[in-house]
Design an enzyme around this catalytic site. Structure first.
Site, PDB file in Angstrom:
ATOM      1  N   ALA A   1       0.860  -1.183   0.000  1.00 11.90           N
ATOM      2  CA  ALA A   1       0.000   0.000   0.000  1.00 11.90           C
ATOM      3  C   ALA A   1       0.897   1.235   0.000  1.00 11.90           C
ATOM      4  CB  ALA A   1      -0.903  -0.015   1.225  1.00 11.90           C
TER       5      ALA A   1
ATOM      6  N   GLY B   1       0.807  -5.025   1.029  1.00  7.95           N
ATOM      7  CA  GLY B   1      -0.385  -5.127   0.188  1.00  7.95           C
ATOM      8  C   GLY B   1      -0.125  -5.810  -1.138  1.00  7.95           C
TER       9      GLY B   1
ATOM     10  N   GLU C   1      -0.457  -9.352  -0.379  1.00  6.22           N
ATOM     11  CA  GLU C   1      -1.884  -9.600  -0.103  1.00  6.22           C
ATOM     12  C   GLU C   1      -2.697  -9.614  -1.397  1.00  6.22           C
ATOM     13  OE1 GLU C   1      -1.751  -6.356   2.762  1.00  6.22           O
ATOM     14  OE2 GLU C   1      -2.618  -7.702   4.254  1.00  6.22           O
TER      15      GLU C   1
ATOM     16  N   GLU D   1       4.836  -4.925   7.264  1.00  5.92           N
ATOM     17  CA  GLU D   1       4.090  -3.840   7.926  1.00  5.92           C
ATOM     18  C   GLU D   1       4.554  -3.586   9.355  1.00  5.92           C
ATOM     19  OE1 GLU D   1       2.745  -6.262   6.101  1.00  5.92           O
ATOM     20  OE2 GLU D   1       1.163  -5.465   4.796  1.00  5.92           O
TER      21      GLU D   1
HETATM   22  N1  CAA Z   1       4.597   3.130  -0.856  1.00  7.60           N
HETATM   23  C1  CAA Z   1       5.018   4.277  -1.440  1.00  7.60           C
HETATM   24  N2  CAA Z   1       6.182   4.392  -2.095  1.00  7.60           N
HETATM   25  C2  CAA Z   1       6.951   3.291  -2.161  1.00  7.60           C
HETATM   26  C3  CAA Z   1       6.591   2.073  -1.586  1.00  7.60           C
HETATM   27  C4  CAA Z   1       5.335   2.015  -0.906  1.00  7.60           C
HETATM   28  N3  CAA Z   1       4.875   0.882  -0.349  1.00  7.60           N
HETATM   29  N4  CAA Z   1       7.563   1.173  -1.809  1.00  7.60           N
HETATM   30  C5  CAA Z   1       8.520   1.810  -2.514  1.00  7.60           C
HETATM   31  N5  CAA Z   1       8.160   3.094  -2.732  1.00  7.60           N
HETATM   32  C6  CAA Z   1       8.909   4.129  -3.448  1.00  7.60           C
HETATM   33  C7  CAA Z   1      10.090   4.619  -2.634  1.00  7.60           C
HETATM   34  O1  CAA Z   1       9.659   5.597  -1.689  1.00  7.60           O
HETATM   35  C8  CAA Z   1      10.972   5.172  -3.691  1.00  7.60           C
HETATM   36  O2  CAA Z   1      10.493   6.432  -4.072  1.00  7.60           O
HETATM   37  P1  CAA Z   1      11.539   7.654  -4.335  1.00  7.60           P
HETATM   38  O3  CAA Z   1      12.357   7.195  -5.496  1.00  7.60           O
HETATM   39  O4  CAA Z   1      10.654   8.813  -4.634  1.00  7.60           O
HETATM   40  O5  CAA Z   1      12.339   7.778  -3.082  1.00  7.60           O
HETATM   41  C9  CAA Z   1      10.728   4.225  -4.870  1.00  7.60           C
HETATM   42  O6  CAA Z   1       9.493   3.562  -4.610  1.00  7.60           O
HETATM   43  C10 CAA Z   1      11.811   3.167  -4.986  1.00  7.60           C
HETATM   44  O7  CAA Z   1      11.946   2.533  -3.735  1.00  7.60           O
HETATM   45  P2  CAA Z   1      13.368   2.322  -3.015  1.00  7.60           P
HETATM   46  O8  CAA Z   1      14.301   3.442  -3.354  1.00  7.60           O
HETATM   47  O9  CAA Z   1      13.099   2.081  -1.565  1.00  7.60           O
HETATM   48  O10 CAA Z   1      13.865   0.990  -3.748  1.00  7.60           O
HETATM   49  P3  CAA Z   1      14.794  -0.152  -3.163  1.00  7.60           P
HETATM   50  O11 CAA Z   1      15.092  -1.061  -4.310  1.00  7.60           O
HETATM   51  O12 CAA Z   1      15.933   0.428  -2.404  1.00  7.60           O
HETATM   52  O13 CAA Z   1      13.883  -0.937  -2.096  1.00  7.60           O
HETATM   53  C11 CAA Z   1      11.864  -2.000  -1.307  1.00  7.60           C
HETATM   54  C12 CAA Z   1      12.749  -1.635  -2.518  1.00  7.60           C
HETATM   55  C13 CAA Z   1      12.597  -3.025  -0.419  1.00  7.60           C
HETATM   56  C14 CAA Z   1      10.590  -2.633  -1.863  1.00  7.60           C
HETATM   57  C15 CAA Z   1      11.552  -0.734  -0.480  1.00  7.60           C
HETATM   58  O14 CAA Z   1      11.074   0.280  -1.366  1.00  7.60           O
HETATM   59  C16 CAA Z   1      10.522  -0.943   0.589  1.00  7.60           C
HETATM   60  O15 CAA Z   1      10.829  -1.470   1.645  1.00  7.60           O
HETATM   61  N6  CAA Z   1       9.252  -0.505   0.343  1.00  7.60           N
HETATM   62  C17 CAA Z   1       8.201  -0.543   1.304  1.00  7.60           C
HETATM   63  C18 CAA Z   1       7.652  -1.954   1.470  1.00  7.60           C
HETATM   64  C19 CAA Z   1       6.590  -1.963   2.539  1.00  7.60           C
HETATM   65  O16 CAA Z   1       6.805  -1.625   3.683  1.00  7.60           O
HETATM   66  N7  CAA Z   1       5.343  -2.389   2.152  1.00  7.60           N
HETATM   67  C20 CAA Z   1       4.228  -2.459   3.052  1.00  7.60           C
HETATM   68  C21 CAA Z   1       3.387  -1.204   2.925  1.00  7.60           C
HETATM   69  S1  CAA Z   1       2.094  -1.129   4.130  1.00  7.60           S
HETATM   70  C22 CAA Z   1       0.867  -2.102   3.497  1.00  7.60           C
HETATM   71  O17 CAA Z   1       0.968  -2.672   2.427  1.00  7.60           O
HETATM   72  C23 CAA Z   1      -0.379  -2.197   4.347  1.00  7.60           C
HETATM   73  C24 CAA Z   1      -1.339  -3.244   3.920  1.00  7.60           C
HETATM   74  O18 CAA Z   1      -1.271  -4.361   4.382  1.00  7.60           O
HETATM   75  C25 CAA Z   1      -2.423  -2.944   3.000  1.00  7.60           C
END
Ligand code: CAA
Length: 262
Positions: free
Chosen positions: A69, A113, A116, A136
């Site tokens: 998400a 998400g 999911e 999360e």
């Molecule tokens: N939401 C918004 N933006 C996201 C995102 C997310 N879930 N995941 C990645 N992005 C964005 C980053 O902010 C980044 O944007 P910028 O270039 O503007 O900084 C871009 O995508 C690229 O990401 P990274 O630079 O972090 O890329 P990476 O290769 O170094 O890492 C990753 C990749 C491990 C997937 C890392 O981006 C990450 O950990 N993302 C978040 C994953 C996460 O926590 N997901 C759970 C979300 S909560 C949820 O989903 C609730 C639910 O159950 C419904």
């Protein structure tokens, strides 16, 4: 986006009788926001209603199926916001109302998400670079689109607890061993393999395909005796279809079945 406007965060294509939705927010690694999930739901419903379509595929990019998400969109929400508006995942369950099969073709990150969403599909085919996880916990929340419910049903309590409590990622090999994904294929073969499965499903009688999906899903909603009875009722009902006559006649006469209801 209204139902009639062109989607902006997904692309919608077809290959034969397969409807394909490609998540397309590359800069955000396909982070799932309200607009994207509405567009996805609209596209899937349209395919479900389209007689020219027999099966659907959801996929992302090589780097990310979906990284979860949209954290940026969620960051400032209060409890009142999310509870009152049923925010973040309110439009996610549309996919569960689709009656034709939906296959997730996953490469790269399927996190939060994203994992999911893949689990809401009927089965997952993973590229060898796929990574699954429910991170999360690292954000001070828990999965909010069925992760704590569907993951243990798919991989058992031990691994689900491990993933949900540590937030670690699981690679494609581990995901296949655990039963989360049905097949792992080389990245460059992901769409070929997935479309092969989808096109094969499209060849069968849609009536029996929908009944099979409904009956397998029932296994997760009922006890064994009720589920077996549900299956038996559907099994018997299929003997009322022209396609059952066609399928069995084709077998007996050693020819390829030409199902009418596809
Ligand atoms: N939401 C918004 N933006 C996201 C995102 C997310 N879930 N995941 C990645 N992005 C964005 C980053 O902010 C980044 O944007 P910028 O270039 O503007 O900084 C871009 O995508 C690229 O990401 P990274 O630079 O972090 O890329 P990476 O290769 O170094 O890492 C990753 C990749 C491990 C997937 C890392 O981006 C990450 O950990 N993302 C978040 C994953 C996460 O926590 N997901 C759970 C979300 S909560 C949820 O989903 C609730 C639910 O159950 C419904």
């Amino acid at each position: 986006m209204s139902a009639n406007t062109t989607p902006e965060l997904i692309t919608v294509t077809t290959e034969g009788r397969v409807g394909i939705v490609t998540l397309n927010r590359p800069k955000q690694l396909n982070a799932l926001n309200d607009q994207l999930m509405t567009e996805l739901g609209t596209a899937l419903k349209a395919f479900d209603a389209d007689d020219a379509i027999g099966c659907m595929v959801i996929t992302g990019s090589e780097k990310a199926f979906a990284a979860g998400a949209d954290i940026g969109a969620m960051a400032t929400y209060s409890f009142t916001d999310v509870y009152k508006g049923d925010y973040i995942t309110r439009n996610w369950e549309t996919i569960r109302s689709v009656r034709k099969p939906v296959i997730a073709a996953v490469s790269g990150f399927a996190l939060g998400g994203g994992c999911e969403l893949a689990m809401m599909c009927d089965f997952i085919i993973a590229a060898d670079n796929a990574k699954f996880g429910q991170p999360e916990i690292k954000l001070g929340i828990i999965p909010g689109a069925g992760g704590t419910q569907r993951l243990p049903r798919a991989v058992g309590k031990a691994k689900a607890m491990d993933l949900v409590l540590t937030g670690r990622m699981m690679d494609a090999t581990e995901a296949e061993r655990a039963g989360l994904v049905s097949r792992v294929v080389p990245l460059e073969k992901l769409m070929e393999e997935t479309l092969g499965a989808a096109l094969m499903i499209c060849e069968y009688s849609l009536i029996s395909v929908m009944a099979a999906k409904e009956s397998v899903n029932r296994a997760f909603e009922s006890g064994l005796a009720d589920g077996v009875m549900f299956e038996r009722r559907l099994f018997h009902a299929l003997f009322a279809t022209e396609d059952q006559k066609e399928g069995m006649d084709a077998f007996v006469n050693k020819r390829k079945a030409a199902f009418k209801h596809r």
